[in-house]
Structure formats: structure tokens, C-alpha cells
Design a protein around this motif. Structure first.
Motif, mmCIF file in Angstrom:
data_model
loop_
_atom_site.group_PDB
_atom_site.id
_atom_site.type_symbol
_atom_site.label_atom_id
_atom_site.label_comp_id
_atom_site.label_asym_id
_atom_site.label_seq_id
_atom_site.Cartn_x
_atom_site.Cartn_y
_atom_site.Cartn_z
ATOM 1 N N ILE A 222 0.832 -1.201 0.000
ATOM 2 C CA ILE A 222 0.000 0.000 0.000
ATOM 3 C C ILE A 222 0.867 1.251 0.000
ATOM 4 O O ILE A 222 0.490 2.290 -0.539
ATOM 5 N N LEU A 223 2.085 1.144 0.534
ATOM 6 C CA LEU A 223 3.000 2.288 0.519
ATOM 7 C C LEU A 223 3.335 2.667 -0.917
ATOM 8 O O LEU A 223 3.415 3.847 -1.261
ATOM 9 N N ILE A 224 3.510 1.646 -1.757
ATOM 10 C CA ILE A 224 3.868 1.939 -3.141
ATOM 11 C C ILE A 224 2.704 2.624 -3.853
ATOM 12 O O ILE A 224 2.898 3.552 -4.631
ATOM 13 N N LEU B 121 10.601 2.709 -8.651
ATOM 14 C CA LEU B 121 10.047 1.748 -7.693
ATOM 15 C C LEU B 121 8.671 1.272 -8.143
ATOM 16 O O LEU B 121 8.378 0.073 -8.162
ATOM 17 N N ALA B 122 7.834 2.216 -8.544
ATOM 18 C CA ALA B 122 6.462 1.857 -8.915
ATOM 19 C C ALA B 122 6.441 0.993 -10.171
ATOM 20 O O ALA B 122 5.683 0.021 -10.252
ATOM 21 N N PHE B 123 7.285 1.310 -11.137
ATOM 22 C CA PHE B 123 7.294 0.508 -12.364
ATOM 23 C C PHE B 123 7.790 -0.917 -12.084
ATOM 24 O O PHE B 123 7.273 -1.876 -12.642
ATOM 25 N N ALA B 124 8.799 -1.023 -11.213
ATOM 26 C CA ALA B 124 9.292 -2.360 -10.876
ATOM 27 C C ALA B 124 8.193 -3.155 -10.189
ATOM 28 O O ALA B 124 8.027 -4.353 -10.417
ATOM 29 N N GLN B 125 7.421 -2.465 -9.363
ATOM 30 C CA GLN B 125 6.323 -3.132 -8.674
ATOM 31 C C GLN B 125 5.255 -3.578 -9.669
ATOM 32 O O GLN B 125 4.642 -4.624 -9.523
ATOM 33 N N MET B 126 5.083 -2.772 -10.712
ATOM 34 C CA MET B 126 4.160 -3.150 -11.775
ATOM 35 C C MET B 126 4.637 -4.450 -12.442
ATOM 36 O O MET B 126 3.854 -5.373 -12.670
#
Lengths: 305, 314
Positions: A222-224, B121-126
């Protein structure tokens, strides 16, 4: 129709919850210039505290209130012991140090509460379905989340825009040297803001706890999402965080709910059922990519020096 | 410059140790140490690639683990579909990583500073969620690689020692490449952009283009690490892309010393050995590791190489 209204409200509820988290993150970043990855850990701690205190007192509201206070205190302790020394350092240092804190918190929780998740049962008066439109019922607890989060958002807005403390906070965000030179106790102000952010994260965690399981690592995913929100909304902007949070909550929830059916109309059902989960979890990141292409500073950038 | 500085001596010692490790493993019969160090060498390769953009280019990517996953899934998916040749698997792994880096880099480089950290970070999480959604290739549970990449008998990846030396050769090759890049005109421009982007742009360098190329090179290198990692574990799962893994890589780079050529290698060796050592003492090793990281950030400027450099100057 029933499903649409229900999913719409779910999206709103999720979005508002995300706002509570993103608001703290963006406040701390906007004012102290601190990137706090451990914000998700505070969210997790809020949920664990709530599960413990509710079981201990036997009263949901009292337990939640105690958990809120405990997260606030934890946040203040964290700021005074560790994070205070990071102000003015490189962002990379923040990332690394707070990454270490995440490791610490996850392991501490494993040590104290054990590796298995906890459940936080709701009191009966919060589980009843409430009629919101003729013939359409919605769970009281989710409705309560929406009301509480909206109330907190309103209080936050009034607090930041209309009170003396809020004025100091805004002044600190735009020029920290000047406000220090004017004789304001910056250290205290920073500790206060961090505690506020921690309490908001804790509130989000404890409200989410009865819906999901309370488990280790719950704060990280959820932080992301909260990061995505403040990138979309513009870092340091509470208004941006609010709008982006509601938007992201809606897109995510509605995407997960309706995308599979939508895809099934276009693709074969096997292809749709393979593509839908991946695609619906990508949606918000695609949204972020589009926003970045159009407005690299986010939709509502806070006024920076 | 002194003929023999402490930092050079220690680096040489560590590198010699890495080269001679299989010998020790054979003589002592300790096979575990070879397995452990194969992992260390592969992650050192990934950390070295991150150092190229982070240490020299000033681009703080918090999504570098995505390439580990992309490289790994390229090997795993091809193996599952019956393409076992390493001469196909590895180029595909590199190309897929390069392509991902190109798209992500082009988008992320529109931002800077903390935005850049969050975006990567967000793209890697994607990428992590996409891999979790790949039902055909194991989804959340991951994908077992039943047969390691086949190089027509030139090199046998199932042999521990041969595989270790392959990884070590890749690591040295990549570090050599980084050394050449950093000292080339291109590398100097990228480092100039780190110190002052505006000035470089005023001189007339197309800043974003240089940074993007550097970003893609780094991602491709890390894709190689991913392909090796999948062969090492015979398994690839979304977990290799999880954001804590990206954090681990960052820690290795910073612990070793950002912008020092062999820094990431030192960082990887120390970090992973420390992790191994602590996890043998206590199940709750992260309880010690977390605050340790905090202390390193607060007091250990410049990492291990910085510390050794200070020893040089006396």
C-alpha cells in the motif's frame, strides 16, 4: 446497478484510505524533505496495535483509540531517535535508512506477534448492512470508513489552512530557514508533523485491519500505491494527494471489478481471464505513466521555491 | 599515488579470494560455500550495473530488481516453451531487459530526484504484479527451470565450478566494461550530468539522451544477472522482483561505496556474508541488520571503499 454502486463506494472507500496514508507521506516530504519508506510500517503497526488493544479491552472504539495514540507515540519516538538525524541529508540516505527501519519493524512484529496474521473482528453494530438507496444496502463498516476519512480530510484541510499551527507548517514547507530565523521552534514543529503523519498512517492501518488480515508486510504494497498517488498528485500537495488518492482508489477497484467482463466482450474468455488480472493491476501504473508524460511535476504541484 | 594503497590491496585480496574460492571448496569439501558465493557473484554483478547509473550517473533507480526478474523469466519461459539453448535464452534476456529499460527510462527520466526514485520503484512493482498474473508461467508460485541453459557443451552450467567461473567471468567482464564506459567520452558526459545537468545542457549535450543510453546499458547488464540467477536457483518467481530486492541492491552499492569501480563487489560480499552470518546466529537477523543499515547511513560516509580510501590517506 447494485454492483456498480457498490464498487463505486468500495473505490471511494479505498481511495480515502489511501489518502490518509498519502497525506502523511506528502506532509513529511513537503515539510521536512524526508523520504520515509517506513511510513508503511507505521500503517502496519497501527493495524497490529488495533488488533491487540481491541482484543485486550474488548471494545472496538476504545481499542482503536488506544491504537491511534500508540502509533502517534511510536511516530514521535521514531522521529526523535532516528529520523531527526536524517533531515538535510541526501534523499538516498533517507531511502536506505528507512529501508533498514522496515526490516527492523517487520522482524520486530514477527518476534512479538508471530509470523501468522491476526484478525480484527468487528463489533456486531458495524457489520449490519445499511440502506443507502432504496433497495441498495452497503456494509456499515465501509460506510463508517468513508465518513471518518472524509471527516479527517476536512479537519486536515481546516487545520493546515485555517489554524496557526497549520500556518507554521505551510511556512515551514516554503522556507524553513526563514521560519527558524523568526523564532519558531522548528524541531518541535517537525516532531509534531511527523507524529501527525504517523497517526494518519496508523488510522488507515487500523481501519483497514478488519477488512484485510493483519499481517507482516501489509504496509509495503500500500505504501507503493501511496507513492504513485503523491507522484500523480504532486509531491507536497495535500489537495493533489486527496484527488489523486480518490482517483487511484476508483480506478484500481473499478478496474479489478469490471475489466475482466469488459475484456471478455473483446477477447476469447480464456485470453481474457489470463490478461485481466495482470492488466487490472497495471492500470494505475499506466495512469501514472500518462500523467508523467503530460505533467512531469504531477497534477497539482505544491508551490516550491 | 603510492605504489600499493590499502584500498587496492584489499580489493586485490577479495578478487583473488573469489578466483580461488572453488579450489578451497574442493579441498575442504565445503560445497555450500560455492553455492553461496555463486549467488554473491551474481548479485554483485547486479549491484555493479546499478552502480553505473547510481554512482556515476546520479540516477537513483529503486527498481533495479525488475531486470533480475525479466532476465530470469526470459530464461524460464523459453525453457518451458522448449527453447533450451543459452545462445537464444541469454540474448533474449538481455534484449528484453534493454527494451524494458528503454521504455521505463524514457518515462522515468522525465522526472528527477525523489520522483525518479518513486517512479522506478512503482514501475518495478508493476513488473512484479504482471509476473504474479502470469498464470501460464506459475503466477505467484513462480516457475521451475527444469533444465539449465545449454551452451552446446562449450560450458556445462550444471557443474558447480564451471557455473561459478561463468558468473565470475561475467562479473569481471561487466566491471571491465563499466571501467571503459566511465573513462570514455560518453562516461564523462554522464558524470558531468550528475554534477551539473544545467551546465552540461548549456554546453550543448542532450542530457536526457545520454542518461537514457546509460540507463539502458545498466538495465541490460542487470538482465544478464537475472538470467544467471534463474540458472543458479533453477527457479524464477515474482519474488526476485520484489521491491525489497531492489533495496538490497541499493544497500550493496552504498555499503561498498557509490561510484567506486569495485565498490558494489565489496558491498555485495560484505552484505550477503553479513546476512548469512546473522541468520545463523538468530532467526531474527533483520532485527540487527535494519538498525545496522541506519547506523551505516548515519556514520559511514562513502561505504567500504571510502573507508579504505581514508586509510590510504592515513
Amino acid at each position: 446497478m447494485l454492483l456498480v454502486v457498490e464498487q463505486f463506494l468500495n473505490g471511494l472507500q479505498f481511495g480515502l484510505l489511501l489518502f490518509l496514508l498519502a497525506a502523511g507521506l506528502t506532509l513529511v516530504f513537503g515539510i521536512m524533505d524526508l523520504v520515509n519508506l517506513a511510513h508503511g510500517s507505521l500503517y502496519m503497526m497501527g493495524a497490529y496495535f488495533a488488533a491487540t488493544f481491541v482484543a485486550w479491552t474488548g471494545n472496538f472504539l476504545l481499542g482503536a483509540l488506544l491504537a491511534l495514540g500508540a502509533t502517534l507515540v511510536l511516530g514521535i519516538v521514531l522521529e526523535v531517535v532516528a529520523l531527526r538525524h536524517l533531515y538535510g541529508r541526501d534523499h538516498l540516505d533517507h531511502v536506505l535508512a528507512t529501508f533498514g527501519l522496515i526490516l527492523f519493524f517487520n522482524e520486530a512484529v514477527r518476534l512479538i506477534w508471530g509470523p501468522a496474521g491476526l484478525a480484527l473482528p468487528l463489533p456486531p453494530w458495524l457489520t449490519v448492512p445499511v440502506p443507502i438507496l432504496p433497495g441498495i444496502y452497503y456494509p456499515a463498516y465501509r460506510l463508517a470508513i468513508i465518513v471518518v476519512a472524509l471527516l479527517v480530510a476536512l479537519l486536515l484541510y481546516l487545520g493546515v489552512m485555517r489554524t496557526r499551527i497549520g500556518m507554521l507548517i505551510r511556512a515551514g514547507a516554503s522556507n524553513r530557514e526563514m521560519i527558524g530565523a523568526l523564532g519558531i521552534n522548528i524541531k518541535l514543529l517537525y516532531t509534531l508533523v511527523f507524529g501527525l503523519g504517523a497517526a494518519l498512517a496508523g488510522l488507515a492501518g487500523l481501519m483497514q485491519a478488519p477488512i484485510l488480515t493483519v499481517q507482516i508486510g501489509m504496509g509495503e504494497n500500500i505504501l507503493i500505491l501511496a507513492f504513485v498517488i503523491i507522484v500523480i498528485g504532486g509531491i507536497g500537495s495535500i489537495r493533489g494527494a486527496f484527488l489523486a488518492a480518490v482517483f487511484v482508489g476508483m480506478i484500481d477497484t473499478l478496474g479489478r471489478a469490471f475489466l475482466p467482463n469488459l475484456l471478455r466482450q473483446i477477447l476469447s474468455s480464456t485470453a481474457a481471464s489470463t490478461a485481466a488480472p495482470a492488466l487490472s493491476s497495471m492500470l494505475i501504473y499506466l495512469l501514472m505513466a500518462i500523467v508523467l508524460v503530460v505533467r512531469p511535476e504531477g497534477l497539482f504541484p505544491a508551490n516550491r521555491r | 599515488m603510492k605504489a600499493l594503497s590499502v584500498s587496492k590491496a584489499v580489493t586485490a585480496l577479495v578478487l583473488a579470494g573469489l578466483v580461488l574460492l572453488p579450489l578451497y571448496s574442493q579441498l575442504s569439501g565445503n560445497i555450500f560455500i560455492l553455492t553461496l558465493f555463486t549467488r554473491i557473484v551474481i548479485l554483485a554483478l547486479a549491484a555493479a550495473s546499478l552502480n553505473l547509473i547510481m554512482g556515476y550517473g546520479g540516477m537513483m533507480s529503486f527498481g533495479h530488481a525488475a531486470y533480475l526478474g525479466i532476465g530470469g523469466y526470459a530464461v524460464g519461459i523459453l525453457a518451458q516453451e522448449g527453447v533450451g539453448s543459452g545462445f537464444i535464452q541469454f540474448p533474449v534476456a538481455l534484449a528484453a531487459s534493454a527494451l524494458y529499460a528503454l521504455v521505463i527510462g524514457a518515462l522515468s527520466l522525465r522526472t528527477r530526484g525523489v520522483y525518479f526514485i518513486m517512479i522506478t520503484l512503482a514501475f518495478a512493482q508493476m513488473a512484479y504484479y504482471v509476473a504474479s498474473g502470469l498464470a501460464r508461467y506459475g503466477g505467484d508460485d513462480g516457475l521451475t527451470v527444469y533444465k539449465r541453459s545449454d551452451f552446446f557443451g562449450l560450458i556445462d552450467l550444471s557443474s558447480r565450478v564451471q557455473f561459478y567461473y561463468l558468473c565470475l567471468a561475467c562479473l569481471f567482464g561487466v566491471v571491465f566494461l563499466i571501467w571503459r564506459i566511465v573513462n570514455s567520452r560518453f562516461g564523462l558526459v554522464v558524470q558531468g550530468l550528475r554534477s551539473n545537468e544545467q551546465r552540461m545542457q548549456a554546453i550543448g549535450f542532450p542530457a536526457k539522451r545520454y542518461q537514457l543510453v546509460c540507463f539502458v546499458i545498466s538495465g541490460t547488464m542487470c538482465g544478464l544477472a537475472g538470467a544467471l540467477l534463474a540458472n543458479n536457483t533453477d527457479f524464477v518467481s515474482p519474488a526476485v522482483m520484489y521491491w525489497t530486492r531492489s533495496g538490497d541492491l541499493m544497500v550493496m552499492v552504498i555499503l561498498g561505496g557509490m561510484g567506486a569501480l569495485f565498490g558494489p563487489v565489496m558491498g555485495a560480499v560484505v552484505y550477503l556474508l553479513l546476512e548469512e552470518f546473522l541468520s545463523q546466529i538468530t532467526e531474527y537477523w533483520a532485527l540487527i541488520m535494519g538498525p545496522l543499515l541506519l547506523l551505516i547511513v548515519l556514520f559511514g560516509r562513502g561505504g567500504i571503499m571510502g573507508l579504505l580510501g581514508r586509510a590510504d590517506r592515513g
